[in-house]
Design a protein around this motif. Structure first.
Motif, PDB file in Angstrom:
ATOM      1  N   ILE A 111      -7.196   2.823   6.792  1.00 58.46           N
ATOM      2  CA  ILE A 111      -6.484   2.722   5.607  1.00 58.46           C
ATOM      3  C   ILE A 111      -4.976   3.237   5.832  1.00 58.46           C
ATOM      4  N   THR A 115      -1.963   0.932   5.357  1.00 60.17           N
ATOM      5  CA  THR A 115      -1.035   1.199   4.308  1.00 60.17           C
ATOM      6  C   THR A 115       0.640   1.535   4.919  1.00 60.17           C
ATOM      7  N   THR A 160      -7.226  -4.630   4.359  1.00 54.78           N
ATOM      8  CA  THR A 160      -7.923  -3.433   3.780  1.00 54.78           C
ATOM      9  C   THR A 160      -9.334  -3.400   3.061  1.00 54.78           C
ATOM     10  N   VAL A 182     -12.998  -2.328   4.207  1.00 55.08           N
ATOM     11  CA  VAL A 182     -13.832  -1.534   3.349  1.00 55.08           C
ATOM     12  C   VAL A 182     -15.052  -2.073   3.066  1.00 55.08           C
ATOM     13  N   GLY A 200     -10.202   5.862   0.135  1.00 59.59           N
ATOM     14  CA  GLY A 200      -8.795   5.056  -0.046  1.00 59.59           C
ATOM     15  C   GLY A 200      -7.825   5.903  -0.393  1.00 59.59           C
ATOM     16  N   ALA A 248      -3.851   0.542  -2.586  1.00 63.40           N
ATOM     17  CA  ALA A 248      -4.729   0.597  -1.452  1.00 63.40           C
ATOM     18  C   ALA A 248      -6.002   1.215  -1.867  1.00 63.40           C
ATOM     19  N   SER A 249      -5.880   2.313  -2.469  1.00 65.46           N
ATOM     20  CA  SER A 249      -7.176   3.099  -3.019  1.00 65.46           C
ATOM     21  C   SER A 249      -7.732   2.345  -3.966  1.00 65.46           C
ATOM     22  N   THR A 279      -9.754  -0.291  -2.411  1.00 60.14           N
ATOM     23  CA  THR A 279     -10.925   0.166  -1.741  1.00 60.14           C
ATOM     24  C   THR A 279     -12.140   0.612  -2.691  1.00 60.14           C
TER      25      THR A 279
END
Length: 323
Positions: free
Chosen positions: A49, A53, A204, A208, A248, A306-307, A310
């Motif tokens: 990740i 990112t 991503t 995940v 994430g 991105a988090s 995730t």
């Protein structure tokens, strides 16, 4: 009797000693999380990740640099127009230049004019013809640059006046074609950057999803025990969602920070190169590698997105696995 009493007391105190015994595996301790928090798979996922990112942040920052540079180029080009005066048989070129300059100065909205000398006009041809050539026998056009003022001039009226006073000799170029090409190229590059960022986020999500299915398969017994004691699917999905959201967020912060550090290093190198022979060209194309507040905001937003991706993908994967 004393022996039996001692055995029963030892049996009652054995679970308490096991609960606090530091030699127990982490998954068997009383406050252990349902999903393992420190494993090789978790660290690998956080690293993936972070790398994705970082790449997405570089693309977003590069797109912001191109967009800002294109806006500066368009603003600079749009503030000037050019009159081209061509040599013609039986005509005095210097007189035609002076007349075209007088017509331009008389037009409202023209702030200033600058007549290029013959040497300057010939120097403009050096990138195509090379240097050291004798161009005195060639009909090299002469240029007059007009700087526009705050009041927009009537370029159609100026073009018509030049065509009427010097037909076939003087022409006006408002750089509209170059502005259109520049805008198209900048928008294309920005669109490619946005597309790459979207593909990175999709990658991503896929990473995940595979990691979540692996974690579910590795913790199948834990999930079955949770179902046996009455835990519903939402409880299990939230546990996995919190765990992968933390991974994430950690990877997004690391990747965003690395991307910002890369742009800061590029800006430092650009300031160092500015004193060299290629410094002017680098600064003209890319500026000072300063992405501005929008660039910083977009890079940090990618880490947050991105988090969130995730967390959402992990929850959807868990619900689909449990269905």
């Amino acid at each position: 009797m004393d022996t039996t009493r001692e055995r029963s007391q030892a049996a009652r105190t054995a679970p308490d000693r096991a609960a606090v015994d530091p030699a127990l595996p982490p998954t068997l301790r009383r406050n252990a999380p349902l999903v393992p928090t420190d494993s090789a798979a978790s660290r690998s996922l956080a690293a993936v990740i972070a790398i994705l990112t970082f790449l997405a942040g570089l693309c977003a920052g590069a797109a912001e640099i191109v967009a800002s540079s294109a806006c500066q180029w368009q603003g600079t080009v749009a503030q000037e127009v050019t009159i081209q005066v061509r040599p013609a048989p039986g005509r005095d070129l210097d007189a035609d230049i002076a007349r075209a300059d007088a017509i331009a100065k008389a037009e409202p909205g023209i702030a200033a004019t600058r007549v290029f000398s013959k040497a300057e006009a010939e120097r403009l041809l050096e990138p195509w013809l090379g240097s050291g050539l004798d161009l005195s026998d060639l009909p090299v056009p002469r240029l007059i640059t007009l700087k526009l003022g705050d009041q927009s001039p009537d370029l159609k009226h100026l073009r018509a006046g030049l065509a009427e006073a010097m037909p076939g000799v003087a022409s006006l170029d408002d750089h509209a074609l170059w502005l259109q090409r520049l805008s198209t190229a900048a928008n294309t590059f920005v669109g490619i950057g946005v597309g790459i960022v979207a593909l990175v986020l999709v990658a991503t999500g896929l990473a995940v999803a595979f990691a979540t299915r692996g974690a579910m398969a590795g913790n199948r017994e834990v999930v079955e025990v949770l179902h046996f004691v009455g835990a519903d699917d939402d409880f299990i999905a939230r546990a996995f969602q919190r765990r992968f959201f933390g991974l994430g967020l950690r990877g997004g912060i690391i990747g965003s920070a690395a991307a910002l550090a890369a742009f800061a290093l590029a800006g430092l190198l650009a300031r160092t190169w500015r004193s060299g022979p290629a410094g002017d060209e680098v600064e003209a194309l890319f500026g000072a590698f300063h992405i501005g507040w929008r660039g910083y905001a977009s890079v940090m937003a990618i880490g947050v997105i991105a988090s969130l991706v995730t967390a959402v993908i992990s929850r959807l994967t868990v619900r689909r696995f449990l269905a």
